[in-house]
Design an enzyme around this catalytic site. Structure first.
Site, PDB file in Angstrom:
ATOM      1  CG  ASN A 163     -97.571  17.866  48.665  1.00 24.80           C
ATOM      2  OD1 ASN A 163     -97.718  16.685  48.714  1.00 24.80           O
ATOM      3  ND2 ASN A 163     -96.327  18.050  48.243  1.00 24.80           N
ATOM      4  N   GLY A 244     -91.515   8.011  56.472  1.00 25.10           N
ATOM      5  CA  GLY A 244     -90.744   7.233  55.583  1.00 25.10           C
ATOM      6  C   GLY A 244     -90.007   6.172  55.961  1.00 25.10           C
ATOM      7  CD  GLU A 261     -90.833   8.908  44.852  1.00 23.57           C
ATOM      8  OE1 GLU A 261     -89.889   9.858  45.186  1.00 23.57           O
ATOM      9  OE2 GLU A 261     -90.453   7.997  44.202  1.00 23.57           O
ATOM     10  CB  CYS A 295     -91.566  16.604  47.559  1.00 24.99           C
ATOM     11  SG  CYS A 295     -92.711  15.916  46.130  1.00 24.99           S
ATOM     12  CD  GLU A 475     -95.006   7.509  43.582  1.00 32.20           C
ATOM     13  OE1 GLU A 475     -94.328   8.584  43.942  1.00 32.20           O
ATOM     14  OE2 GLU A 475     -95.941   6.869  43.638  1.00 32.20           O
TER      15      GLU A 475
END
Ligand code: ADP
Length: 498
Positions: A163, A244, A261, A295, A475
């Site tokens: 994305n 994840g 993430e 997200c 991050e």
């Protein structure tokens, strides 16, 4: 909703290899996979290496063999390579942005904008590499020199979603390299061309062979052997909660450092005193830009009951007026979703919610007219009066779907906003400073906005979520150094004078 027919397919279709040990090479098996434009499946963008375990093995070996030399390269030299890569990418931003739009489906403005953001990220981490990286401490012994240094982890894997096909790779790879790690980069199979373009810029900027290795291919054939390789000591992953979760187990079992993430179910709370126009435009943009596939996209509009009818009516009009079509056309606001699977999944969820009696106020269906039948177009979708405990109120749909949840005031709004497993981003619209501060204190989200949309991330600040949205690490910004380095504490004493 108007639409423009997707662009005619391009003719110069190239085959792109992996980048391993400083060479562009095909998969060992010779296999390739196709990359097609989600706005028009007749547009074949390229063929890419369908890699397997042996290619991952070669890439990790290259990264391991060069780890010591890269770690011993000065931070200034590493920074200079990142600056040069940024310049190369900046010079190509229009072309790369166009390719990004062709393979991902966001609008051209967003595609060029994201590429420009990748340039800024490379520059930011080139600067960050040159910042102080340890601390000097007093010791109980006044003659002891006591300090810390931050050292690289070694070989790290960066595994990225489709994305943000150039910004997310840049925000993982730039700090990894800046702080002295070597990298094996596995991009999403749906957007491999942006990965090639970022790798090209870094390679042409003078990155030594083996420092960055790109391996394209499927999750099973590339991602899985990569995360299981014991030489890979750090894994930075952005993607779905399902994957994840699996990575948590794999990394824990073999003691790898892991950064995740994941998803979000991001709320925008609109209080009765909000500036209506501001709230509407930020809620629409937060929910629908990039076809809702961020997200940090807004998927819940939690609205004070005193305002909800007026707000919902105007929201419906604005969502119905969005222009959905070929993202390469200048007047398009919303492009396709990423794939046939995504389009079917999203419209399936919409059908289930409608069947359960949730009022569907806009969209909800596929768009096939005006040339859109060759792409994965889903009409921007709005539900009214969503039960916050329902599937629609709880689960990430990752598409252009927004639900309105009426509430009585701020306390209920915050309680509803927090009653999900995610905690990535959240926003509040109000003129009341006290309410804004109460929201900032009470909301469970890693990124909090007051009077702006839930989406958006600047490279100089930490990015990441609370609860199920991440793994507690952050991050970007100074936080990136935390993940991509480890601390060494040094005590230096001298022998007594003889
Ligand atoms: P998305 O569909 O949003 O890209 P995924 O979580 O499916 O989210 O994938 C994100 C990235 O992780 C992709 O590059 C994908 O190929 C990779 N991936 C998926 N499953 C695994 C896995 N089991 N191990 C390693 N990488 C994986």
């Amino acid at each position: 909703m108007s639409a423009a027919a997707p662009a005619a397919p391009a003719t110069d279709v190239q085959t792109h290899g992996n980048y391993i040990a400083g060479e562009w090479r095909p998969a060992k098996s010779g296999a390739t996979f196709e990359n097609r434009n989600p706005a028009n499946v007749d547009d074949l963008i390229g063929h890419f290496a369908a890699s397997g375990q042996e290619d991952v093995e070669a890439a990790v070996t290259a990264a391991a063999e060069t780890a010591e030399a890269w770690r011993n390269t000065s931070a200034i030299a590493r920074a200079n390579i990142l600056f040069k890569a940024a310049d190369l990418l900046a010079a190509r931003a229009n072309d790369v942005g166009r390719e990004l739009t062709r393979e991902e489906g966001k609008t051209l403005k967003e595609g060029v904008g994201e590429t420009t953001r990748a340039v800024q990220i490379l520059r930011y981490f080139a600067g960050e590499a040159q910042q102080p990286s340890g601390e000097h401490y007093p010791s109980i012994n006044p003659l002891t020199l006591l300090y810390t240094v931050r050292e690289p982890l070694g070989v790290v894997a960066t595994i990225t979603p489709w994305n943000f096909p150039i910004a997310i790779p840049a925000w993982k790879i730039a700090p990894a390299l800046a702080f002295g790690n070597t990298v094996v980069f596995k991009p999403a199979s749906l957007t491999p061309l942006c990965a090639v373009r970022l790798t090209e810029a870094l390679a042409e900027a003078g990155l030594p062979a083996g420092v960055l290795n790109l391996v394209t291919g499927s999750a099973g054939a590339v991602g899985d052997p990569l995360v299981r390789d014991h030489r890979v000591v750090g894994i930075s992953f952005t993607g779905s909660n399902a994957v994840g979760g699996a990575l948590r187990t794999i990394a824990a079992e073999r003691g790898a450092k892991l950064q995740l993430e994941l998803g979000g179910k991001n709320p925008a709370i609109v209080l009765a005193d909000a500036d209506l126009d501001q709230a509407l435009s930020h809620v629409v943009n937060g929910a629908m830009m990039s076809t809702g596939q961020k997200c940090t996209a807004t998927s819940r509009a939690i609205v004070d009951r005193r305002l909800v009818d007026q707000f919902t009516e105007q929201l419906t009009d604005r969502i119905k007026a969005l222009r959905v079509g070929d993202p390469l056309q200048a007047d398009t606001q919303i492009g396709p979703v990423i794939s046939e699977d995504a389009a079917e999944r999203i419209t399936g969820e919409v059908a289930d919610a409608t069947k359960a009696g949730v009022p569907l106020l806009a969209g909800g269906h596929r768009l096939g007219d005006n040339g859109r039948g060759r792409g994965y177009f889903v009409a921007p979708t709005l539900f009214g009066n969503v039960d916050p405990t329902s599937r629609l109120g709880q689960e990430e749909l990752f598409g252009p779907v927004l639900g309105v949840i009426p509430v009585d005031g701020l306390d209920e709004a915050i309680a509803v906003a927090n009653a999900v497993r995610f905690g990535l981003s959240a926003s509040l619209f109000t003129r009341d400073l006290g309410k804004a501060l109460a929201f900032v204190r009470g909301i469970q989200a890693g990124i909090v906005h007051v009077n702006s949309e839930t989406a958006g991330a600047e490279p100089q600040v930490p990015f990441g979520g609370m609860k199920g949205s991440s793994s507690y690490s952050r991050e970007q910004g100074k936080a990136a150094r935390e993940f991509f380095t480890q601390t060494k504490t040094v005590y230096i004493d001298v022998p007594p004078a003889s």
